[in-house]
Write a protein that holds these residues in place. Structure first.
Motif, PDB file in Angstrom:
ATOM      1  N   LEU A 179       0.825  -1.210   0.000  1.00 53.51           N
ATOM      2  CA  LEU A 179       0.000   0.000   0.000  1.00 53.51           C
ATOM      3  C   LEU A 179       0.857   1.257   0.000  1.00 53.51           C
ATOM      4  O   LEU A 179       0.541   2.243  -0.683  1.00 53.51           O
ATOM      5  N   ILE A 180       1.954   1.233   0.766  1.00 49.08           N
ATOM      6  CA  ILE A 180       2.861   2.393   0.763  1.00 49.08           C
ATOM      7  C   ILE A 180       3.401   2.631  -0.644  1.00 49.08           C
ATOM      8  O   ILE A 180       3.428   3.765  -1.132  1.00 49.08           O
ATOM      9  N   ASP A 181       3.838   1.558  -1.315  1.00 50.20           N
ATOM     10  CA  ASP A 181       4.370   1.703  -2.665  1.00 50.20           C
ATOM     11  C   ASP A 181       3.346   2.301  -3.622  1.00 50.20           C
ATOM     12  O   ASP A 181       3.701   3.016  -4.560  1.00 50.20           O
ATOM     13  N   THR A 182       2.077   1.992  -3.395  1.00 52.31           N
ATOM     14  CA  THR A 182       1.015   2.484  -4.270  1.00 52.31           C
ATOM     15  C   THR A 182       0.613   3.916  -3.940  1.00 52.31           C
ATOM     16  O   THR A 182       0.331   4.713  -4.841  1.00 52.31           O
ATOM     17  N   HIS A 183       0.614   4.268  -2.650  1.00 49.84           N
ATOM     18  CA  HIS A 183      -0.017   5.521  -2.230  1.00 49.84           C
ATOM     19  C   HIS A 183       0.913   6.532  -1.549  1.00 49.84           C
ATOM     20  O   HIS A 183       0.426   7.533  -1.024  1.00 49.84           O
ATOM     21  N   TYR A 184       2.233   6.299  -1.531  1.00 44.24           N
ATOM     22  CA  TYR A 184       3.101   7.161  -0.726  1.00 44.24           C
ATOM     23  C   TYR A 184       3.042   8.629  -1.152  1.00 44.24           C
ATOM     24  O   TYR A 184       3.313   9.520  -0.344  1.00 44.24           O
ATOM     25  N   ASP A 195      -6.596   2.097   8.290  1.00 44.67           N
ATOM     26  CA  ASP A 195      -7.991   1.978   7.842  1.00 44.67           C
ATOM     27  C   ASP A 195      -8.091   1.098   6.608  1.00 44.67           C
ATOM     28  O   ASP A 195      -9.015   0.274   6.488  1.00 44.67           O
ATOM     29  N   LEU A 196      -7.166   1.253   5.681  1.00 44.89           N
ATOM     30  CA  LEU A 196      -7.177   0.440   4.464  1.00 44.89           C
ATOM     31  C   LEU A 196      -6.925  -1.030   4.767  1.00 44.89           C
ATOM     32  O   LEU A 196      -7.375  -1.923   4.027  1.00 44.89           O
ATOM     33  N   LEU A 197      -6.186  -1.301   5.847  1.00 47.07           N
ATOM     34  CA  LEU A 197      -5.846  -2.681   6.229  1.00 47.07           C
ATOM     35  C   LEU A 197      -6.834  -3.266   7.247  1.00 47.07           C
ATOM     36  O   LEU A 197      -6.684  -4.423   7.652  1.00 47.07           O
ATOM     37  N   TYR A 198      -7.809  -2.449   7.658  1.00 46.40           N
ATOM     38  CA  TYR A 198      -8.824  -2.879   8.636  1.00 46.40           C
ATOM     39  C   TYR A 198      -8.198  -3.289   9.971  1.00 46.40           C
ATOM     40  O   TYR A 198      -8.581  -4.283  10.579  1.00 46.40           O
ATOM     41  N   VAL A 199      -7.195  -2.508  10.396  1.00 44.89           N
ATOM     42  CA  VAL A 199      -6.602  -2.704  11.718  1.00 44.89           C
ATOM     43  C   VAL A 199      -6.534  -1.333  12.387  1.00 44.89           C
ATOM     44  O   VAL A 199      -6.717  -0.297  11.744  1.00 44.89           O
TER      45      VAL A 199
END
Length: 297
Positions: free
Chosen positions: A198-203, A214-218
């Protein structure tokens, strides 16, 4: 945006041979260096996965601005997009494997299969492994077999090459786990890999650990505790390190101004980017750029 100055090579552009396979290339290191060293020792990126095993020789190998001293039976794993360069002596031996992101997709039906291997994390230090003595012979034999099968009647032996390469990855993965100080539950590894993906996609657009949680549901606390436990870093540090790495990569592009890079990375203004970069790298963007180009003339 200005075009990137640092070259990006795909498999065909490296081999430049008639009928070259655009998904796979295997070669002995000495032969590979003889053919391509003149341009590949300068910093560059690949559009493919890259595996390099040294069996003899000395020199240095830099991956994403971290430099490693070459040692016999040291193996390097790189993912697409990493910046690297090498400076070797004239007595190198070993093996080199290049394969595209598509090479395993139709075979495994799992686009994220490579993510299970820690050495394909895209973190420089995690992609370098000194093979234990008991793996020297077996690893070399696997790579010799890959060379043999990839060199004759490629279409008939493609799946055999895939199986042998996967066997190599699983062998290294097992060795890493066996030599680790602690066993890590698979569930934790899956969550960490998901966070890094997710970091690689959205950094560029997401900078807060809470948003990733929130994206990982934790919960943010759970995500932070996971990173501290497995890496000794906070979730925020992982995000900042990825932004800083991309900043360094972009600064190798002499055609992009620091202001353009700040804008590309979604900083509010140039001064904020300068403060961020100096705080976490110890130098200003201009100082880093000058140092990089001085070292790689």
């Amino acid at each position: 945006m200005a075009k990137e100055n640092i070259p990006v090579y795909d498999i065909c552009s490296i081999s430049r041979e008639p009928g070259a396979n655009d998904d796979f290339l295997a070669d002995r290191l000495s032969s590979y260096l003889h053919k391509y060293y003149d341009h590949l020792h300068f910093p560059h990126r690949h559009s493919f996965y890259h595996l390099l095993l040294f069996t003899r020789g000395k020199g240095t190998h830099s991956i994403d601005f971290t430099t490693f001293d070459v040692k016999p039976y040291q193996i390097y794993f790189m993912i697409p997009g990493q910046v690297h360069s090498w400076h070797f002596d004239n007595n190198m031996a070993g093996f080199i494997i290049n394969f595209s992101e598509n090479f395993f997709k139709s075979f495994l039906q799992n686009p994220h299969y490579m993510d299970r291997f820690p050495f394909f994390s895209g973190i420089s230090e995690e992609g370098v492994y000194q093979l234990p003595v008991d793996l020297h012979k077996q690893t070399a034999q696997l790579l010799e077999s890959i060379l043999t099968y990839s060199g004759h009647d490629w279409k008939s032996h493609t799946d055999m090459v895939r199986v042998l390469l996967l066997q190599l990855f699983l062998l290294i993965d097992h060795s890493l786990a066996a030599n680790s100080n602690k066993a890590i539950p698979q569930q934790k590894l899956i969550l960490l890999r998901g966070f890094r993906r997710l970091i690689d996609t959205h950094y560029r657009s997401i900078r807060l650990p809470k948003e990733y949680a929130d994206l990982l549901y934790v919960t943010p606390n759970h995500l932070n505790a996971l990173c501290q436990d497995l890496l000794g870093k906070t979730a925020g540090e992982l995000i900042r390190e990825r932004v800083l790495l991309e900043a360094k990569r972009l600064l190798t592009n002499a055609r992009m101004t620091v202001t353009e890079i700040a804008y590309d990375l979604n900083f509010q203004d140039n001064s904020y980017f300068n403060r961020f970069f100096k705080k976490y790298s110890g130098m200003t963007p201009d100082e880093f750029r000058k140092q990089f180009h001085t070292e790689n003339k």
